[in-house]
Design a protein around this motif. Sequence first.
Motif, PDB file in Angstrom:
ATOM      1  N   ASP A   1       0.852  -1.192   0.000  1.00 45.96           N
ATOM      2  CA  ASP A   1       0.000   0.000   0.000  1.00 45.96           C
ATOM      3  C   ASP A   1       0.885   1.239   0.000  1.00 45.96           C
TER       4      ASP A   1
ATOM      5  N   THR B   1      -5.249   4.198  -0.171  1.00 46.66           N
ATOM      6  CA  THR B   1      -6.134   3.238  -0.828  1.00 46.66           C
ATOM      7  C   THR B   1      -5.576   1.827  -0.688  1.00 46.66           C
TER       8      THR B   1
ATOM      9  N   THR C   1     -10.527   5.297   4.665  1.00 43.01           N
ATOM     10  CA  THR C   1     -10.606   5.137   3.217  1.00 43.01           C
ATOM     11  C   THR C   1     -11.786   4.229   2.911  1.00 43.01           C
TER      12      THR C   1
ATOM     13  N   ARG D   1     -13.394   1.238   0.894  1.00 43.49           N
ATOM     14  CA  ARG D   1     -12.988   0.058   0.155  1.00 43.49           C
ATOM     15  C   ARG D   1     -13.944  -0.221  -1.001  1.00 43.49           C
ATOM     16  N   ASP D   2     -13.548  -1.157  -1.856  1.00 44.93           N
ATOM     17  CA  ASP D   2     -14.365  -1.494  -3.025  1.00 44.93           C
ATOM     18  C   ASP D   2     -15.748  -1.996  -2.647  1.00 44.93           C
TER      19      ASP D   2
END
Length: 222
Positions: free
Chosen positions: A78, A82, A116, A118-119
């Motif tokens: 990372d 993200t 953040t 996440r998907d």
Amino acid sequence: MNVPSMIRRKLALAGLMAAALALTLAACGGSTTTTTPAAGTTAAEESGPETIALADTTDPGKILVDGEGNTLYLFEADTSPTSTCTGDCAAAWPPVTTDGTPEASDGVDAKLLDTTTRDDGSTQVVYNGHPLYYFSGDTSPGDMNGQGSDAFGAEWYVVGATGDKLESGEASAKAGAKESKKGKGGGTADAGADTSAAPVAPAPEPAPAPAPDKGSSGGQGY
């Protein structure tokens, strides 16, 4: 004579219909009760904001943990807030998620805390730009079984209060360096003490003057 009998039959039929209606309503009421979701069935609703704290370890020192003392890790792959850990990676290294703004416990810099998305839409905790993770191989608070692992393309490390990775052995190395420095300082002091206490050699005595030549004096005779 048939009228009362007919009335009785109608009354009986009405009674049966009322009983059937009551049973139907009761059944509907029971169904409504069983389908009402119980409180706490949604983990996200019950979890609330995640707390990030510090825990003392023998090696490598103070590390980030969650509110229950579970060890947190960063993933060196990372390179931004993200996360790059998804799928099988996320199954082995579950992300630290939060419902709301994460909270900082004593010793944790709240300014370094962030999140953040996440998907899958969940909110992951970020510290000093590093998305944080658990390790599935840790089964109890205080476990650090993921420390130094090389998996899914990069290494995993516990995180210090400054937000940087901590490698095992750092605490021991720092302690050894301090002891070595103390030893060098002590040796210099001792050497100075020995030098000042060294005895001074006495100066050599002057050679005696030669005796006069009696024979030469008699030759001059009187």
